[in-house]
Motif scaffolding. Structure first.
Motif, PDB file in Angstrom:
ATOM      1  N   ILE A 267     -15.551   2.182  12.949  1.00 33.80           N
ATOM      2  CA  ILE A 267     -14.752   2.004  11.730  1.00 33.80           C
ATOM      3  C   ILE A 267     -13.797   3.179  11.548  1.00 33.80           C
ATOM      4  O   ILE A 267     -12.624   2.998  11.201  1.00 33.80           O
ATOM      5  N   LEU A 268     -14.302   4.395  11.778  1.00 33.76           N
ATOM      6  CA  LEU A 268     -13.446   5.573  11.655  1.00 33.76           C
ATOM      7  C   LEU A 268     -12.288   5.517  12.658  1.00 33.76           C
ATOM      8  O   LEU A 268     -11.152   5.890  12.344  1.00 33.76           O
ATOM      9  N   THR A 269     -12.579   5.041  13.880  1.00 36.26           N
ATOM     10  CA  THR A 269     -11.530   4.896  14.888  1.00 36.26           C
ATOM     11  C   THR A 269     -10.480   3.881  14.438  1.00 36.26           C
ATOM     12  O   THR A 269      -9.268   4.103  14.594  1.00 36.26           O
ATOM     13  N   ALA A 270     -10.949   2.770  13.873  1.00 39.63           N
ATOM     14  CA  ALA A 270     -10.011   1.754  13.389  1.00 39.63           C
ATOM     15  C   ALA A 270      -9.139   2.292  12.261  1.00 39.63           C
ATOM     16  O   ALA A 270      -7.945   1.985  12.175  1.00 39.63           O
ATOM     17  N   LEU A 271      -9.725   3.127  11.405  1.00 41.92           N
ATOM     18  CA  LEU A 271      -8.955   3.700  10.298  1.00 41.92           C
ATOM     19  C   LEU A 271      -7.812   4.571  10.801  1.00 41.92           C
ATOM     20  O   LEU A 271      -6.749   4.645  10.164  1.00 41.92           O
ATOM     21  N   SER A 272      -8.011   5.248  11.941  1.00 41.03           N
ATOM     22  CA  SER A 272      -6.960   6.122  12.470  1.00 41.03           C
ATOM     23  C   SER A 272      -5.721   5.349  12.880  1.00 41.03           C
ATOM     24  O   SER A 272      -4.628   5.925  12.991  1.00 41.03           O
ATOM     25  N   VAL A 273      -5.883   4.046  13.134  1.00 36.96           N
ATOM     26  CA  VAL A 273      -4.743   3.204  13.511  1.00 36.96           C
ATOM     27  C   VAL A 273      -4.252   2.376  12.332  1.00 36.96           C
ATOM     28  O   VAL A 273      -3.046   2.284  12.068  1.00 36.96           O
ATOM     29  N   VAL A 274      -5.181   1.790  11.605  1.00 37.21           N
ATOM     30  CA  VAL A 274      -4.827   0.846  10.542  1.00 37.21           C
ATOM     31  C   VAL A 274      -4.164   1.550   9.359  1.00 37.21           C
ATOM     32  O   VAL A 274      -3.138   1.092   8.844  1.00 37.21           O
ATOM     33  N   VAL A 275      -4.741   2.658   8.914  1.00 35.10           N
ATOM     34  CA  VAL A 275      -4.212   3.334   7.722  1.00 35.10           C
ATOM     35  C   VAL A 275      -2.777   3.812   7.919  1.00 35.10           C
ATOM     36  O   VAL A 275      -1.914   3.553   7.070  1.00 35.10           O
ATOM     37  N   PRO A 276      -2.434   4.534   9.027  1.00 34.39           N
ATOM     38  CA  PRO A 276      -1.023   4.907   9.212  1.00 34.39           C
ATOM     39  C   PRO A 276      -0.098   3.698   9.268  1.00 34.39           C
ATOM     40  O   PRO A 276       1.020   3.743   8.734  1.00 34.39           O
ATOM     41  N   ALA A 277      -0.547   2.589   9.911  1.00 38.25           N
ATOM     42  CA  ALA A 277       0.295   1.394   9.998  1.00 38.25           C
ATOM     43  C   ALA A 277       0.539   0.788   8.625  1.00 38.25           C
ATOM     44  O   ALA A 277       1.666   0.414   8.277  1.00 38.25           O
ATOM     45  N   VAL A 278      -0.517   0.675   7.820  1.00 41.72           N
ATOM     46  CA  VAL A 278      -0.380   0.108   6.475  1.00 41.72           C
ATOM     47  C   VAL A 278       0.492   1.000   5.591  1.00 41.72           C
ATOM     48  O   VAL A 278       1.344   0.514   4.835  1.00 41.72           O
ATOM     49  N   MET A 279       0.281   2.306   5.693  1.00 42.73           N
ATOM     50  CA  MET A 279       1.068   3.228   4.888  1.00 42.73           C
ATOM     51  C   MET A 279       2.542   3.185   5.275  1.00 42.73           C
ATOM     52  O   MET A 279       3.426   3.253   4.415  1.00 42.73           O
ATOM     53  N   PHE A 280       2.817   3.026   6.584  1.00 41.19           N
ATOM     54  CA  PHE A 280       4.206   2.953   7.017  1.00 41.19           C
ATOM     55  C   PHE A 280       4.869   1.682   6.494  1.00 41.19           C
ATOM     56  O   PHE A 280       6.034   1.698   6.057  1.00 41.19           O
ATOM     57  N   ALA A 281       4.127   0.565   6.523  1.00 44.09           N
ATOM     58  CA  ALA A 281       4.661  -0.686   5.981  1.00 44.09           C
ATOM     59  C   ALA A 281       4.938  -0.561   4.485  1.00 44.09           C
ATOM     60  O   ALA A 281       5.960  -1.047   3.983  1.00 44.09           O
ATOM     61  N   ALA A 282       4.023   0.110   3.775  1.00 46.90           N
ATOM     62  CA  ALA A 282       4.226   0.325   2.339  1.00 46.90           C
ATOM     63  C   ALA A 282       5.425   1.220   2.079  1.00 46.90           C
ATOM     64  O   ALA A 282       6.195   0.995   1.135  1.00 46.90           O
ATOM     65  N   TYR A 283       5.611   2.228   2.932  1.00 45.39           N
ATOM     66  CA  TYR A 283       6.744   3.131   2.775  1.00 45.39           C
ATOM     67  C   TYR A 283       8.071   2.391   2.962  1.00 45.39           C
ATOM     68  O   TYR A 283       9.025   2.596   2.196  1.00 45.39           O
ATOM     69  N   ILE A 284       8.135   1.523   3.962  1.00 43.79           N
ATOM     70  CA  ILE A 284       9.356   0.733   4.191  1.00 43.79           C
ATOM     71  C   ILE A 284       9.646  -0.151   2.986  1.00 43.79           C
ATOM     72  O   ILE A 284      10.794  -0.278   2.539  1.00 43.79           O
ATOM     73  N   ARG A 285       8.600  -0.733   2.426  1.00 42.84           N
ATOM     74  CA  ARG A 285       8.775  -1.623   1.279  1.00 42.84           C
ATOM     75  C   ARG A 285       9.206  -0.857   0.030  1.00 42.84           C
ATOM     76  O   ARG A 285       9.979  -1.369  -0.797  1.00 42.84           O
ATOM     77  N   LEU A 286       8.705   0.381  -0.106  1.00 47.23           N
ATOM     78  CA  LEU A 286       9.003   1.169  -1.304  1.00 47.23           C
ATOM     79  C   LEU A 286      10.215   2.084  -1.119  1.00 47.23           C
ATOM     80  O   LEU A 286      10.539   2.840  -2.028  1.00 47.23           O
ATOM     81  N   MET A 287      10.863   2.022   0.036  1.00 50.93           N
ATOM     82  CA  MET A 287      12.001   2.898   0.282  1.00 50.93           C
ATOM     83  C   MET A 287      13.092   2.786  -0.784  1.00 50.93           C
ATOM     84  O   MET A 287      13.610   3.806  -1.255  1.00 50.93           O
ATOM     85  N   PRO A 288      13.487   1.568  -1.216  1.00 48.37           N
ATOM     86  CA  PRO A 288      14.505   1.498  -2.280  1.00 48.37           C
ATOM     87  C   PRO A 288      14.065   2.193  -3.563  1.00 48.37           C
ATOM     88  O   PRO A 288      14.865   2.861  -4.228  1.00 48.37           O
ATOM     89  N   VAL A 289      12.786   2.061  -3.920  1.00 50.88           N
ATOM     90  CA  VAL A 289      12.272   2.725  -5.122  1.00 50.88           C
ATOM     91  C   VAL A 289      12.308   4.234  -4.939  1.00 50.88           C
ATOM     92  O   VAL A 289      12.656   4.983  -5.854  1.00 50.88           O
ATOM     93  N   PHE A 290      11.950   4.698  -3.741  1.00 51.77           N
ATOM     94  CA  PHE A 290      11.959   6.128  -3.451  1.00 51.77           C
ATOM     95  C   PHE A 290      13.372   6.694  -3.561  1.00 51.77           C
ATOM     96  O   PHE A 290      13.585   7.762  -4.144  1.00 51.77           O
ATOM     97  N   GLU A 291      14.364   5.963  -3.007  1.00 54.79           N
ATOM     98  CA  GLU A 291      15.739   6.442  -3.056  1.00 54.79           C
ATOM     99  C   GLU A 291      16.244   6.506  -4.495  1.00 54.79           C
ATOM    100  O   GLU A 291      16.973   7.428  -4.867  1.00 54.79           O
ATOM    101  N   ARG A 292      15.860   5.526  -5.318  1.00 53.42           N
ATOM    102  CA  ARG A 292      16.275   5.566  -6.730  1.00 53.42           C
ATOM    103  C   ARG A 292      15.595   6.708  -7.466  1.00 53.42           C
ATOM    104  O   ARG A 292      16.194   7.365  -8.315  1.00 53.42           O
ATOM    105  N   SER A 293      14.329   6.963  -7.140  1.00 51.26           N
ATOM    106  CA  SER A 293      13.588   8.016  -7.828  1.00 51.26           C
ATOM    107  C   SER A 293      14.126   9.397  -7.492  1.00 51.26           C
ATOM    108  O   SER A 293      14.003  10.332  -8.288  1.00 51.26           O
ATOM    109  N   LEU A 294      14.739   9.536  -6.322  1.00 50.33           N
ATOM    110  CA  LEU A 294      15.288  10.833  -5.931  1.00 50.33           C
ATOM    111  C   LEU A 294      16.387  11.305  -6.878  1.00 50.33           C
ATOM    112  O   LEU A 294      16.685  12.499  -6.940  1.00 50.33           O
TER     113      LEU A 294
END
Length: 554
Positions: A267-294
Motif C-alpha cells: 500500500i505504501l508503494t502504491a501511495l508513492s505513485v498514486v498520490v503524486p499522480a492525483v495531486m498533479f491532476a488536481a493541480y492542473i484542474r485548479l491552475m486557473p484558480v491558482f492564477e487568479r489567486s496570485l
C-alpha cells in the motif's frame, strides 16, 4: 544573453512543445531570460555572507557545489544491503526537507511571479506559451537541484545494488519532485484562499528561518546516522506511516530488496505513485484558480494596519522620554515590516536558537541527563547573543534608505536618543523573547537552581548589546542601502565582539566557583548596565562619520 546547456537540450525535442501548441522560439527566449535572471539572485543560504556577491555570480544554479557536498552524506544511507525501507525513508526525509525549504525560500519569486504577466500579456504572447516557459523554468530548477543533491548516492547505488535499484531510485526522485512541486503550489493556493498576499510573504520568511535551522540540525543528525545499520531495527508498519510521504517513497525498495512483502508495504508503494499522480491532476484542474489567486500578491493586505499598541506600551515602559520612545516604535515597526531586513536577520534567529543546545546534544542523544544537570552547560546560552551581532549590524540598512532625509528635519539635540531607542527596540523585540525561550528550556533540563544564573546572563547580554553598538561603525537606523552591507569593515568588529562574548561567559563561570558569587556578579552587572546605558548615548559620544549633526529645522 547566455546560451545554457539545458536550452540546447530542449532544442532537440522542440517538436514536443510545438505539438502542445506553444510558440517554441518565443518560449525559449522567455526561458533564457528567466535563467539569466536567476544568476543575479543570492540564495538564502548565502544571503548573510559578505562575499556572496563575488562567489555566487555567473550561474543560475551556483549553489550546486554545496548540495553536491551534502549529497555525499546520503551515500551512508544507500550503502546498507538490508533495512531498505528504513534507510531510504530517512534519505527521502532529508532530501524532501532540504529541497522543499530551498524551493520555497529561494524560488518562490518564480512560482509567484506576476511581472511576466504584466509585461508579456500586453505583447503578442499567448498564455499557453508563457505558462509552458514558467513550468519548465521551475522544473529545470527542481530537477537540477535534486539531481545534484542525490547524484552521488544515485551513482553509488548503481554499483552497490545494481541497475534495478538505480532506476527505481531515479523514478522515485522524479515522483518526489512532482509531489514537492504540486504540494508547494497547493499550499500557496490554500494560503491565498484565506489570507492576503502579505501573509504569504511572511510565511516564506519563516520558512527561511526553518531552512537555516534545518541545515544546522540536519548536519548533527546525519552525522549520527552512520551507525543506524548496526542497530538491527526491523520496520513495523504503524498507521501514522501512511501519512508520511518519505515512507511512501522508501517502501518500493523494501519490495525490490527481497524484504517483507506485507500488505502495508504494498500500500505504501502504491501511495508513492498514486498520490503524486492525483495531486498533479488536481493541480492542473485548479491552475486557473491558482492564477487568479496570485493577484492577491499585488495587494498590501493588512500589513501596516497594526495599531502598534504593544510597541507603544513597551516604549513607554523602557524609554526615558518621548523622543526615545518615538524611535523605539519606529525601529520596532521597521523591523516588523522591512522584508529585506527580516530575510537577512531572521535566519540568524534560527542559528541563535539552535547553537546553545548543539553543544549539549551529544549528552542528550546518549541519555546522560544526570551529567547535564550537574554541569555548567547553561553557559552555552551566551551563544544566543550571536543574534545581537547581526541585528546591530543590519539595523542600519533599508530598502527605503532614501527616506533617511527625515533625520535632517526632526528637531532633536543629538543622535543619542535615536540610537538608544533603536537598540532598546532591537533588544526587546528580538533578543528578549529568544532568551526567555532558551532559558525556559535550560531550566527544564537542569532544574530551578539556575534561575539566578539566567538572570545574570540576561544582564550580561544587555551589557553586551551596548558593547556591540559601540564596536560597530555607527549609522542612523535604516539609513543606508543594503549593497553597503558587503563592506569588510565589520569583520574586525565581529571578532572583537566574539572575544568579548567569550569573556563574559568566562567571568560568569569564575563567579559560579565563589560562594554567593553569582549574586555579587548580579549586582556588578546591574551597576554596569546602569552606567553604560546612560554614558554610551550622550550627545557628545553619539556622533558618527557620514551623517551631519541633527539640529532643529535641518
Amino acid at each position: 544573453m547566455n546560451e545554457f546547456l539545458i536550452l540546447k537540450l530542449l532544442d532537440r525535442v522542440q517538436w514536443i512543445f510545438k505539438s502542445l501548441g506553444a510558440d517554441y522560439a518565443l518560449m525559449r527566449r522567455i526561458l533564457q531570460v528567466k535563467l539569466t535572471m536567476d544568476g543575479r539572485r543570492t540564495p538564502t543560504l548565502f544571503s548573510g555572507s559578505q562575499n556572496s556577491k563575488l562567489e555566487m555570480e555567473g550561474s543560475p544554479f551556483r549553489v550546486q557545489w554545496l548540495y553536491l557536498l551534502l549529497g555525499l552524506m546520503l551515500i551512508a544511507m544507500v550503502a546498507p544491503r538490508d533495512h531498505h525501507i528504513l534507510m531510504m525513508s530517512l534519505l527521502f526525509s532529508i532530501v524532501m526537507f532540504l529541497i522543499t525549504t530551498t524551493l520555497i525560500s529561494d524560488f518562490s519569486t518564480v512560482m509567484l511571479d506576476l511581472r511576466d504577466k504584466n509585461i508579456l500579456f500586453s505583447k503578442p504572447v499567448d498564455r499557453r506559451t508563457l505558462n509552458m516557459a514558467k513550468s519548465l523554468h521551475i522544473l529545470i530548477y527542481l530537477l537540477t537541484l535534486t539531481l545534484t543533491f542525490t547524484g552521488p548516492s544515485l551513482l553509488f547505488s548503481l554499483f552497490r545494488h545494481g541497475p534495478g535499484f538505480f532506476f527505481m531510485y531515479a523514478a522515485e526522485i522524479l515522483l518526489m519532485d512532482g509531489f514537492i512541486l504540486v504540494f508547494t503550489a497547493l499550499i500557496y493556493l490554500l494560503i491565498l484562499r484565506f489570507f492576503d498576499g502579505e501573509k504569504l510573504k511572511d510565511i516564506i520568511n519563516y520558512v527561511q528561518i526553518i531552512l537555516s535551522v534545518g541545515v544546522t540540525v540536519g548536519a548533527q543528525l546525519v552525522s549520527r546516522m552512520f551507525n543506524l545499520s548496526e542497530l538491527g531495527l526491523d520496520f513495523t508498519p504503524a498507521w501514522w506511516h501512511f501519512l508520511l510521504a518519505p515512507v511512501w517513497f522508501g517502501a518500493p525498495f523494501e519490495l525490490l530488496g527481497g524484504g517483507t512483502g506485507s500488505r502495508s508495504v504494498i500500500i505504501l508503494t502504491a501511495l508513492s505513485v498514486v498520490v503524486p499522480a492525483v495531486m498533479f491532476a488536481a493541480y492542473i484542474r485548479l491552475m486557473p484558480v491558482f492564477e487568479r489567486s496570485l493577484q492577491k500578491l499585488a495587494e498590501h493586505g493588512a500589513e501596516g494596519r497594526d495599531s502598534g499598541r504593544l510597541a507603544r506600551v513597551l516604549s513607554e515602559t523602557v524609554c526615558r522620554n518621548k523622543a526615545e520612545a518615538m524611535f523605539f516604535r519606529f525601529t520596532w515597526s521597521m523591523m516588523k515590516n522591512e522584508r529585506e531586513f527580516k530575510l537577512r536577520v531572521y535566519p540568524t534567529i534560527g542559528f541563535s536558537l539552535i547553537f546553545p543546545f548543539i553543544f549539549i546534544f551529544n549528552q542528550v542523544w546518549s541519555g546522560d541527563l544526570a551529567g547535564i544537570r550537574s554541569s555548567k552547560s547553561f553557559l552555552f546560552i551566551y551563544y544566543s547573543a550571536l543574534l545581537l551581532m547581526t541585528v546591530v549590524q543590519m539595523v542600519r540598512y533599508s530598502a527605503s534608505y532614501k527616506g533617511a532625509w527625515i533625520y535632517q528635519v526632526i528637531p532633536l539635540p543629538g543622535k543619542g536618543l535615536v540610537y538608544r531607542g533603536m537598540l532598546k527596540a532591537a533588544v526587546v523585540k528580538l533578543l528578549v523573547p529568544l532568551f526567555l525561550l532558551e532559558a525556559a528550556v535550560f531550566i527544564a533540563l537542569l532544574g530551578s537552581w539556575i534561575i539566578a544564573d539566567m538572570a545574570v546572563v540576561l544582564l550580561a547580554l544587555l551589557l553586551y548589546a551596548v558593547i556591540c553598538f559601540l564596536t560597530f561603525p555607527k549609522a542612523l537606523p535604516f539609513s543606508e542601502k543594503y549593497e553597503a552591507a558587503q563592506r569588510k569593515e565589520f569583520t574586525g568588529s565581529a571578532f572583537v565582539q566574539l572575544f568579548i562574548l567569550g569573556g563574559l561567559a568566562g567571568v560568569h563561570y569564575v563567579f559560579t566557583l565563589i560562594p554567593a558569587g553569582i549574586y555579587i556578579y548580579m549586582v556588578i552587572l546591574v551597576a554596569a548596565n546602569a552606567w553604560i546605558w546612560r554614558r554610551a548615548f550622550l550627545p557628545d559620544t553619539s556622533r558618527d562619520n557620514g551623517f551631519p549633526t541633527l539640529r532643529a529645522g535641518g
